[in-house]
Design a protein around this motif. Structure first.
Motif, mmCIF file in Angstrom:
data_model
loop_
_atom_site.group_PDB
_atom_site.id
_atom_site.type_symbol
_atom_site.label_atom_id
_atom_site.label_comp_id
_atom_site.label_asym_id
_atom_site.label_seq_id
_atom_site.Cartn_x
_atom_site.Cartn_y
_atom_site.Cartn_z
ATOM 1 N N ILE A 59 -1.621 -22.393 -12.356
ATOM 2 C CA ILE A 59 -1.407 -21.874 -11.168
ATOM 3 C C ILE A 59 -0.168 -20.067 -11.940
ATOM 4 N N SER A 112 -1.542 -17.601 -12.927
ATOM 5 C CA SER A 112 -3.012 -16.930 -13.044
ATOM 6 C C SER A 112 -3.268 -15.926 -13.659
ATOM 7 N N GLN A 155 5.844 -20.425 -8.689
ATOM 8 C CA GLN A 155 4.858 -20.498 -7.899
ATOM 9 C C GLN A 155 4.402 -20.384 -6.032
ATOM 10 N N ALA A 159 -0.037 -16.030 -7.144
ATOM 11 C CA ALA A 159 -0.316 -17.641 -7.715
ATOM 12 C C ALA A 159 -0.860 -18.080 -7.414
ATOM 13 N N THR A 177 -2.328 -21.176 -6.104
ATOM 14 C CA THR A 177 -2.767 -22.886 -5.976
ATOM 15 C C THR A 177 -2.276 -21.977 -4.156
ATOM 16 N N ARG A 220 2.614 -23.558 -0.865
ATOM 17 C CA ARG A 220 3.722 -22.438 -1.155
ATOM 18 C C ARG A 220 4.369 -22.268 0.431
ATOM 19 N N SER A 227 -2.728 -32.739 -8.882
ATOM 20 C CA SER A 227 -2.314 -31.317 -8.953
ATOM 21 C C SER A 227 -2.880 -30.422 -8.575
ATOM 22 N N SER A 236 -2.747 -27.015 -5.460
ATOM 23 C CA SER A 236 -3.763 -26.482 -5.944
ATOM 24 C C SER A 236 -4.693 -25.713 -4.875
#
Length: 519
Positions: free
Chosen positions: A85, A87, A311, A316, A318, A323, A437, A441
């Motif tokens: 995340i 990145s 995040q 990010a 994800t 978001r 998780s 993502s």
């Protein structure tokens, strides 16, 4: 950013606000016939100077040693967010604008980490960045692999997270860069930023490496005899980030309690070991608004570390859905859940509760692990819930996936599970914890209710502060913009605080930081 225009004495709230927000310029308080006024330029006549404040640009916040050591412009770091995340794109964006950021290697396969390092070498060559080294007590081979990659690719800074004790791979990374400067002092080419939340762990990073580990590394030929000898002259970390109530792994300690305590420990150890040199302290956890950044610096932090707020930014690694969920969070929309990497130890992570059932389901899994000795011992009710609600497959089917995963990642885990039914149960439960998780993502719409999104209350505080500005919409949030406004806003808050200490009281609307789009 365009330089602010000089302003004459202003007594109106809008004018006072304009002067306060131009932190690159001096701020003078003058007495005029119309009352107290603020100005950038002392008038030749018609006003009596009362107080003058020097310019306070964002570049002056924090410790200059942090900026120099890491080659950055600002004393703000984007901490690692596991699972990639944090990145390569996020790290590169921050590096190009004078910030330090850490790639979130935790839980990422070594092959994918290597791809990220190639990306950083191509897009952030010569710029500062870090790679996260997440302690993996049940997977030491993974920890060694990350260190080997960092050494092979010339990564000069790692952020060491979730360590309770020093490990051989971490010490190897640190000592492999030790050398003497021409003046005889010891230098560490490989920098370590340790993230800690307990004094006993902090002490291990504020002092030299365990001699037994040093000897073992030297005997194995991983470090030279000279580096082994120099180990006693270098602390294990250059910087120690004091982690308070953060997203992900957290002990939930208040920053106002933890940071002064660790500062006192750091200073006491330095008096006892003056040859080790200084170690800087940073502040993490709860850093989501300019007021929080200002408070951290006021507590004595040399730098600040953001996490949850990043995040929700475009860069990010994800999903857009995650978001959006983060951007809707309030300060109370977080809770604790068992962690995937240290499930057996009872370690917990702070996650988003709003819009997801992950915290409740993961908590129930851990209660099953505590109460029963094996999967076979689960009551029928628990087994049905596990297969229909959590796994959505049979235990036998999921176990085949677990075997395939650990066959490639760490076969020793399967050997331990074969000898210990309870360990087998833990690995199966960790399948859900690990994938939850990943579902967040990748934005798996069928698993939204199971999203594991690491998040602290700082996220809700940021959302409340950003409401009504262009930063309210997650698609408008760039990690550089967020960092820029947090620091500039903190500079404004510091300036207002300086005036308040001097007895200057200003109307509340006049003291607010104005969020203006960058560029």
């Amino acid at each position: 950013m365009t330089a602010p225009a000089l302003s004459g004495p202003r007594t109106d709230p809008a004018g006072i606000n304009e002067v306060l927000n131009a932190v690159e310029l001096p701020c003078h308080v003058v007495q005029t016939p119309a009352g107290v006024a603020l100005t950038h330029v002392l008038p030749a006549r018609g006003a009596r100077p009362v107080l003058s404040l020097a310019p306070l640009p964002a570049t002056r916040l924090g410790d200059p040693g942090f900026r120099t050591a890491h080659g950055v412009t600002y004393a703000l770091m984007a901490g690692a967010m596991a699972g990639g995340i944090g990145s390569p794109e996020l790290v590169t964006a921050m590096a190009r604008h004078g910030y330090l950021a850490a790639y979130g290697s935790g839980g990422v396969a070594p092959s994918r980490i290597e791809q990220a390092l190639h990306h950083l070498a191509a897009h952030a060559a010569g710029l500062p960045y870090a790679v996260n080294l997440l302690h993996a007590p049940h997977e030491p081979a993974v920890e060694r692999a990350v260190v080997d990659l960092c050494l092979r690719h010339g990564v000069r800074c790692v952020e060491a997270s979730a360590f309770m004790n020093l490990t051989a791979p971490l010490v190897h990374y640190r000592l492999a860069g030790l050398h003497r400067r021409p003046d005889g002092t010891v230098a560490a080419a490989n920098r370590v930023i340790a993230k800690v939340s307990r004094p006993e762990v902090a002490e291990r990073f504020l002092t030299p490496a365990d001699p037994a580990i040093v000897t073992a590394l030297a005997d194995a030929g991983l470090i030279s005899a000279e580096q082994a000898a120099l180990a006693a002259y270098a602390p294990m970390a250059d910087d120690v980030t004091v982690e308070a109530d953060s997203g992900g792994h957290t002990d939930g300690r208040p920053l106002a309690v933890l940071l002064p305590a660790l500062a006192g420990l750091r200073d006491a150890l330095r008096q006892r070991h003056p040859h080790l040199g200084p170690v800087r302290l940073g502040a993490a956890g709860g850093i989501g608004t300019p007021a929080a950044v200002h408070a951290a610096f006021a507590l004595g932090a040399d730098y600040v570390v953001t996490g949850s707020v990043n995040q929700a930014c475009r860069e990010a690694g994800t999903s857009a859905q995650a978001r959006r969920m983060l951007a809707a969070a309030g300060i109370a929309d977080v809770g604790l859940a068992p962690s995937a990497d240290m499930f057996e130890f009872g370690s917990r992570v702070q996650v988003l509760k709003r819009g997801t059932m992950f915290a409740q389901r993961a908590g129930r899994l851990h209660r099953c692990y505590e109460r029963y000795d094996s999967l076979e011992a689960l009551p029928a009710e628990e087994r049905e819930w596990l297969e229909t609600v959590v796994l959505r497959r049979t235990i036998a089917d999921v176990w085949e996936d677990v075997v395939e995963f650990f066959t490639h990642r760490d076969p020793a885990q399967l050997e331990a599970a074969q000898a210990d039914p309870r360990r087998r149960m833990a690995l199966l439960f960790r399948w859900y914890l690990g994938l939850s998780s990943r579902w967040a993502s990748t934005g798996d719409t069928e698993r939204t209710v199971d999203y594991q999104i690491w998040c602290g209350p700082a996220m809700g505080a940021f959302n409340q502060w950003a409401a009504g500005t262009y930063l309210a919409a997650p698609e408008n949030r760039s990690v550089v913009d967020v960092s820029h406004h947090l620091l500039r806003g903190a500079a404004v808050a510091a300036r207002v605080h300086q005036l308040r200490l001097a007895g200057v009281r200003l109307p509340q609307p006049a003291t607010a930081y104005r969020v203006i789009p960058v560029g």
